[in-house]
Motif scaffolding. Structure first.
Motif, PDB file in Angstrom:
ATOM      1  N   ASP A   3       0.929  -1.250   0.267  1.00 10.99           N
ATOM      2  CA  ASP A   3       0.092   0.083   0.085  1.00 10.99           C
ATOM      3  C   ASP A   3       0.618   1.360   0.002  1.00 10.99           C
ATOM      4  O   ASP A   3       2.060   1.353   0.364  1.00 10.99           O
ATOM      5  CB  ASP A   3      -1.090   0.019   1.180  1.00 10.99           C
ATOM      6  CG  ASP A   3      -0.222  -0.128   2.520  1.00 10.99           C
ATOM      7  OD1 ASP A   3       0.836  -1.135   2.296  1.00 10.99           O
ATOM      8  OD2 ASP A   3      -0.673  -0.015   3.573  1.00 10.99           O
ATOM      9  N   HIS A   5       1.218   5.327   1.095  1.00  8.64           N
ATOM     10  CA  HIS A   5       0.587   6.536   1.817  1.00  8.64           C
ATOM     11  C   HIS A   5       1.248   8.010   1.404  1.00  8.64           C
ATOM     12  O   HIS A   5       2.610   7.837   1.153  1.00  8.64           O
ATOM     13  CB  HIS A   5       0.885   6.164   3.249  1.00  8.64           C
ATOM     14  CG  HIS A   5       0.437   4.893   3.677  1.00  8.64           C
ATOM     15  ND1 HIS A   5      -1.044   4.827   4.081  1.00  8.64           N
ATOM     16  CD2 HIS A   5       1.066   3.748   4.036  1.00  8.64           C
ATOM     17  CE1 HIS A   5      -1.080   3.425   4.603  1.00  8.64           C
ATOM     18  NE2 HIS A   5      -0.074   2.911   4.299  1.00  8.64           N
ATOM     19  N   GLU A   6       0.644   8.959   1.343  1.00  6.48           N
ATOM     20  CA  GLU A   6       1.349  10.279   1.403  1.00  6.48           C
ATOM     21  C   GLU A   6       1.971  10.627   2.415  1.00  6.48           C
ATOM     22  O   GLU A   6       1.335  10.425   3.490  1.00  6.48           O
ATOM     23  CB  GLU A   6       0.112  11.307   0.806  1.00  6.48           C
ATOM     24  CG  GLU A   6      -0.448  10.957  -0.437  1.00  6.48           C
ATOM     25  CD  GLU A   6       0.374  11.318  -1.616  1.00  6.48           C
ATOM     26  OE1 GLU A   6       1.225  12.393  -1.694  1.00  6.48           O
ATOM     27  OE2 GLU A   6       0.134  10.451  -2.664  1.00  6.48           O
ATOM     28  N   TRP A  80      10.372   4.800   0.554  1.00  3.01           N
ATOM     29  CA  TRP A  80       9.937   6.101   0.320  1.00  3.01           C
ATOM     30  C   TRP A  80      10.382   7.024  -0.478  1.00  3.01           C
ATOM     31  O   TRP A  80      11.684   6.815  -1.257  1.00  3.01           O
ATOM     32  CB  TRP A  80       9.892   6.754   1.898  1.00  3.01           C
ATOM     33  CG  TRP A  80      11.519   6.852   2.194  1.00  3.01           C
ATOM     34  CD1 TRP A  80      12.260   5.879   2.882  1.00  3.01           C
ATOM     35  CD2 TRP A  80      12.404   7.902   1.828  1.00  3.01           C
ATOM     36  NE1 TRP A  80      13.448   6.419   3.038  1.00  3.01           N
ATOM     37  CE2 TRP A  80      13.599   7.457   2.514  1.00  3.01           C
ATOM     38  CE3 TRP A  80      12.221   9.232   1.079  1.00  3.01           C
ATOM     39  CZ2 TRP A  80      14.726   8.559   2.128  1.00  3.01           C
ATOM     40  CZ3 TRP A  80      13.285   9.971   1.025  1.00  3.01           C
ATOM     41  CH2 TRP A  80      14.532   9.649   1.701  1.00  3.01           C
ATOM     42  N   ARG A 128       5.883  10.051  -0.784  1.00  2.30           N
ATOM     43  CA  ARG A 128       5.093   8.799  -0.655  1.00  2.30           C
ATOM     44  C   ARG A 128       5.755   7.675   0.069  1.00  2.30           C
ATOM     45  O   ARG A 128       7.093   7.639   0.165  1.00  2.30           O
ATOM     46  CB  ARG A 128       4.686   8.358  -2.058  1.00  2.30           C
ATOM     47  CG  ARG A 128       3.868   9.358  -2.895  1.00  2.30           C
ATOM     48  CD  ARG A 128       3.312   8.789  -3.845  1.00  2.30           C
ATOM     49  NE  ARG A 128       3.738   7.747  -4.509  1.00  2.30           N
ATOM     50  CZ  ARG A 128       3.188   6.835  -5.502  1.00  2.30           C
ATOM     51  NH1 ARG A 128       1.895   6.975  -5.569  1.00  2.30           N
ATOM     52  NH2 ARG A 128       3.996   5.899  -6.113  1.00  2.30           N
ATOM     53  N   GLN A 129       5.198   7.016   0.774  1.00  2.00           N
ATOM     54  CA  GLN A 129       5.756   5.797   1.592  1.00  2.00           C
ATOM     55  C   GLN A 129       5.033   4.487   1.115  1.00  2.00           C
ATOM     56  O   GLN A 129       3.769   4.456   0.889  1.00  2.00           O
ATOM     57  CB  GLN A 129       5.298   6.086   2.965  1.00  2.00           C
ATOM     58  CG  GLN A 129       5.665   4.806   3.817  1.00  2.00           C
ATOM     59  CD  GLN A 129       5.186   5.047   5.266  1.00  2.00           C
ATOM     60  OE1 GLN A 129       5.014   6.223   5.736  1.00  2.00           O
ATOM     61  NE2 GLN A 129       5.413   4.015   6.209  1.00  2.00           N
ATOM     62  N   SER A 132       3.365   0.017   5.217  1.00  4.67           N
ATOM     63  CA  SER A 132       2.821   0.840   6.509  1.00  4.67           C
ATOM     64  C   SER A 132       3.553   0.358   7.866  1.00  4.67           C
ATOM     65  O   SER A 132       4.084  -1.024   7.624  1.00  4.67           O
ATOM     66  CB  SER A 132       1.166   0.753   6.523  1.00  4.67           C
ATOM     67  OG  SER A 132       1.076  -0.266   6.562  1.00  4.67           O
TER      68      SER A 132
END
Lengths: 146, 146
Positions: A3, A5-6, A80, A128-129, A132
């Motif tokens: 996934d 993530h910002e 990232w 972005r990463q 998680s």
């Protein structure tokens, strides 16, 4: 699939401050170029030191540049990236050059006459990463106290 | 200061084949962009899989792209980088897509509909090594048998 993530603005800024090497993208008459560089962050701007005679020194002194840093852990499939875009200007004023050097002088490993300082105003900053449950800021490859 | 050496074409090709992640630079109407990507090498070309709707899928389907991979060891102050530049084309033919997938399907970690394959013809390929007495090809972060 991992996934995405910002990253927050403060995470992007922290990762920028922690880094030493990145890549600059610039547009030239014969198309885009990408140049790995050493950099530092001074007064919120990315400062790049380069040769006045290379492709970056020739075509990247004004207009818009894109700058990227990243870190990938292939085994854990996580990573990232941070991208800064904005207007660039060459620093000519000797007092400004001295200020940049005082705060943190980028020390390019590569030899050669890297006498040109470029200041990138990070008008756009995003990151972005991938994956998680971990914090990129505390897994940056290089930590520097700012 | 660390010394700089040009890498040979075969070293550049070996490092390209060993890698998994890189960065693409492209020119767009609002200036240069830089996009981290997963990639693979198929039949001597760099194959990038991306979303058809992102900046790369929108503005990077034709014309010229620059692609970069690198590896830096901050503690030892050594590193390498390889840059490929050339014309890009989107792969639309289903047989070609199947061929690419058979040879090596790039598996982007990031989720999303990365259904567009881009082929970068490496018309220009160059690389540099910072520091001597070591072989970047045998210090690549990821090794893949090709």
């Amino acid at each position: 699939m991992t996934d995405v993530h910002e990253l927050s603005q403060s995470q992007c800024e922290a990762l920028l401050r922690a880094g030493v090497t990145g890549r600059v993208a610039l547009s030239t008459p014969d198309g885009p170029h990408i140049v790995p560089v050493n950099y530092s962050v001074v007064d919120g701007s990315v400062i790049i030191r380069t040769s006045p005679y290379g492709v970056l020194g020739t075509y990247g002194r004004e207009g818009v540049l894109a700058f990227e840093i990243d870190g990938f852990d292939h085994e854990r499939q996580r990573g990232w990236s941070v991208v800064a875009r904005g207007r660039v200007e060459a620093i000519h004023d000797p007092e400004e050059v001295e200020h940049v050097k005082r705060v943190w002088e980028p020390r390019p490993w590569a030899s050669g006459a890297r006498t040109l300082f470029l200041r990138l105003h990070c008008g756009e900053l995003s990151g972005r990463q991938l994956g998680s449950g971990w914090d990129p800021v505390h897994n940056a490859p290089v930590r520097r106290v700012v």
